[in-house]
Design a protein around this motif. Structure first.
Motif: not given
Length: 258
Positions: A5, A7, A23, A27, A32-34, A36, A73, A77
């Protein structure tokens, strides 16, 4: 390192869409990326500029609130993330790492935390307007194109400078900018930490490589994994500057080592 993961933490003056290509790049390699947005900055650059300068919610945002936003955040996760931040987002990444919230961290052209005096002329020239001295704190700051040319996209063709400005540049909270001069930007450089990579670019004006190197040297050599890498020909628009894939792949390979 087992976590997959990531961030991404956005810096000042731009939208979170600066991470879109990163991202996808991550990916496609199994992460898995976020990425925000900041509070009150969830929109396109054009949408956010339409609110300027009377976006009072954004104008009231502080650095402490912004850091806590990303900390919350990270905690929510499903696994402790790899945190990657750019510019002011790099400083936030360093602080989140210091709080034990990252499995590993990458600070890309990071704004220096408290304790490192940024005396470099190009930094002062690039950021003076954002501090908003002698201006209303109820109004946001939008970096002028001429400053963007110097601070972010220097050495790029004019057409690319204009395109990047239209695509990414957004109004900013002066309170966040000033927060970098306060204890909100403090961390414990002697505290052991998860693996940390700091990167810089030889062409960067707003966060010159010399400033990044001083940031790196501030950390106590305590057995924690700590690395520094300077990329030739990279300005502050490193996330979307042509050739950004080379930087992203270096970060990916560094992550795999740990």
């Amino acid at each position: 390192m087992s976590t997959k993961t990531v961030l991404f933490v956005t810096g000042a003056f731009v939208t979170h869409h600066c991470w879109d290509d990163w991202k996808t790049h991550f990916e496609l390699r199994g992460y898995k990326t976020v990425a925000p947005p900041w509070p009150f900055k969830d929109g396109t650059a054009a949408e956010l500029r339409d609110r300027q300068p009377y976006d009072t919610d954004l104008a009231d945002l502080t650095l402490s609130e912004l850091i806590d936003h990303y900390a919350d955040i990270a905690r929510q996760l499903p696994e402790k993330p790899i945190i990657i931040g750019h510019s002011l987002g790099g400083m936030i990444t360093q602080i989140l790492l210091n709080r034990g919230l990252a499995a590993a961290a990458v600070a890309i052209h990071s704004v220096p935390p408290q304790g490192i005096i940024p005396y470099e002329f190009s930094f002062l020239k690039s950021t003076w307007g954002a501090l908003g001295l002698f201006t209303s704190m109820k109004k946001t700051y939008l970096m002028p194109f001429s400053t963007w040319q110097y601070a972010f996209v220097n050495e790029m063709p004019l057409s690319e400078q204009k395109s990047a400005y239209e695509q990414f540049t957004a109004p900013e909270s002066k309170r966040v900018a000033r927060g970098g001069l306060t204890s909100a930007a403090a961390l414990d450089f002697e505290k052991p930490h998860a693996p940390l990579l700091l990167t810089s670019g030889s062409l960067d004006h707003i966060i010159p490589a010399h400033l990044n190197k001083r940031n790196y040297k501030k950390y106590k050599q305590n057995g924690s994994v700590l690395e520094y890498k300077e990329f030739a020909g990279r300005n502050h628009h490193v996330l979307a500057q042509p050739g950004w894939q080379n930087d992203a792949d270096y970060v990916l390979n560094w992550i795999k080592k740990y």
